[in-house]
Design a protein around this motif. Structure first.
Motif, mmCIF file in Angstrom:
data_model
loop_
_atom_site.group_PDB
_atom_site.id
_atom_site.type_symbol
_atom_site.label_atom_id
_atom_site.label_comp_id
_atom_site.label_asym_id
_atom_site.label_seq_id
_atom_site.Cartn_x
_atom_site.Cartn_y
_atom_site.Cartn_z
ATOM 1 N N ARG A 218 16.488 -4.395 7.589
ATOM 2 C CA ARG A 218 16.652 -4.583 6.150
ATOM 3 C C ARG A 218 16.890 -6.056 5.830
ATOM 4 O O ARG A 218 17.299 -6.831 6.694
ATOM 5 C CB ARG A 218 17.834 -3.750 5.640
ATOM 6 C CG ARG A 218 17.761 -2.296 5.998
ATOM 7 C CD ARG A 218 18.987 -1.522 5.547
ATOM 8 N NE ARG A 218 20.200 -1.929 6.251
ATOM 9 C CZ ARG A 218 21.375 -1.315 6.138
ATOM 10 N NH1 ARG A 218 21.482 -0.266 5.337
ATOM 11 N NH2 ARG A 218 22.427 -1.725 6.802
ATOM 12 N N SER A 331 18.166 2.371 1.532
ATOM 13 C CA SER A 331 17.772 1.350 2.499
ATOM 14 C C SER A 331 17.736 1.892 3.919
ATOM 15 O O SER A 331 17.321 1.192 4.845
ATOM 16 C CB SER A 331 18.742 0.161 2.434
ATOM 17 O OG SER A 331 20.057 0.568 2.777
ATOM 18 N N THR A 343 20.496 -5.768 9.482
ATOM 19 C CA THR A 343 20.290 -6.519 8.239
ATOM 20 C C THR A 343 20.085 -7.984 8.577
ATOM 21 O O THR A 343 20.976 -8.634 9.131
ATOM 22 C CB THR A 343 21.495 -6.373 7.294
ATOM 23 O OG1 THR A 343 21.699 -4.995 6.993
ATOM 24 C CG2 THR A 343 21.246 -7.124 5.990
#
Length: 389
Positions: A218, A331, A343
């Motif tokens: 992400r 997400s 992330t």
């Protein structure tokens, strides 16, 4: 250690080949095409980790912002994965999807003919999308707005066409709705059937059942995630505003319908009492309500139009369809399996405003390669991604 063999399949996202892919061709390969930086870097990274890369292919699909197009792409991906299983048994299959390409990867599990025990999934900047059926909320709006508009039209037709007195015209216009309103229910039935088809096309249940290892990469302030979040907020606000106005008209509708019925019934006993009730209804409907009706219908029309436009950001099939669905966009996917979340922070080397393009992130290849190889996942995945910049 035995050498791992991989067949890699890449899936681009919405407009991955451009908004008009047949009109414009890029000067250099797109990230998922042979010869691109991503393809050559991934091939090199896997080989450096003693993996044999049998093939790196891609799924060519329209890239349209369409639920049906993504479903067709998922079927195409499943067919390619089945061919790989038949042609190269024992070779691990790695599928990598960017943006809605990740949703296509997950939907492909619903169409596989061969076991998925050797499949690994990597998604980059994917808004995991599912439509969930919701009972009644939007259909309440459709019914109420249909009553409002049809009553208004019938009232004008009866009064102007037959030259009847206002109160009598009002009463018969309301009664006419019991004949005309089934048309709204026919429309409602068609929307319900469409709802069932689209919710089935976005279901990720087959993926959850397989519990396959998944790497979810992400970004921060991803443009696609922000746009989808804005669509969700706009859809909710317009629904609430339209619902308030339409509930008001539901109350008004039943007051006048009851009054009209009472006036007609009273006329069978006393014409003077009937005239009085008709007069009260006519005074209100052709007084305050008629003077404000255009404004009220206009305001509700804008709110309902916005309600129909907002969900289209999730797929063009949702444009002005007013389906009774909840749009779930997250997400990370719902899963009880082995899902690893990473992330990546933004980097200045990417173009401004292009945080969605995680396939161009300098650390993404190392994350994928370290996670993919079974003997190195635990040791390297954290370090390779956490130190990225």
């Amino acid at each position: 250690m035995a050498q791992s063999e991989f067949a890699v399949t890449l899936v681009h996202g919405t407009w991955g080949r451009g908004i008009i892919p047949r009109r414009f061709s890029p000067r250099r390969p797109r990230w998922f095409e042979p010869g691109s930086v991503f393809v050559t870097s991934l091939d090199t990274a896997l080989r450096q980790r003693d993996a044999a890369v049998v093939s790196i292919d891609c799924v060519n699909w329209s890239g349209a912002n369409s639920i049906r197009s993504r479903e067709r792409a998922a079927r195409k991906l499943a067919a390619q994965l089945d061919l790989l299983a038949e042609a190269s048994p024992g070779v691990a299959r790695l599928i990598v999807g960017h943006s809605h390409g990740g949703n296509i990867c997950l939907r492909a599990f619903a169409h596989l003919r061969h076991p998925a025990s050797d499949i690994q999934v990597v998604t980059m900047a994917t808004p995991f999308l599912e439509l969930l059926a919701e009972e009644g909320s939007t259909m309440l709006m459709i019914r109420a707005f249909g009553w409002l508009v049809l009553t208004f039209v019938a009232l004008l037709v009866v009064q102007v066409g037959f030259g009847w007195e206002a109160g009598t015209a009002l009463a018969w216009a309301f009664l006419a709705m019991f004949i005309l309103f089934p048309l709204v229910h026919v429309f409602e039935g068609a929307l319900h059937a469409l709802t069932l088809r689209l919710t089935a096309m976005t279901s990720q249940q087959a993926y959850r059942h397989e519990r396959r290892p998944t790497l979810v990469i992400r970004g921060i302030d991803d443009e696609a995630a922000l746009a989808l979040g804005f669509g969700s907020i706009l859809g909710r606000l317009t629904f609430l505003s339209a619902s308030v106005g339409l509930h008001f008209f539901i109350i008004v509708r039943w007051i006048f319908l009851g009054g009209a019925m009472l006036a007609i019934a009273t006329g069978l006993v006393s014409s003077s009492a009937s005239d009085f009730l008709f007069g009260v209804l006519a005074t209100f409907i052709f007084g305050w309500l008629s003077s404000n009706l255009a404004t009220l219908i206009g305001g509700l029309s804008i709110a309902i139009l916005a309600r129909g436009l907002a969900p289209a950001i999730f797929g063009r099939e949702l444009l002005l369809t007013y389906l009774d669905v909840l749009v779930k966009s997250d997400s990370a996917p719902d899963s009880s399996g082995n899902v690893h979340l990473v992330t990546l922070p933004p980097v200045t080397s990417l173009l401004p405003g292009m945080r969605h393009s995680l396939h161009s992130h300098p650390s993404v290849i190392k994350c994928i390669a370290d996670w993919t190889l079974p003997d190195q996942k635990e040791a390297n995945i954290g370090a390779s991604c956490e130190t990225s910049g």
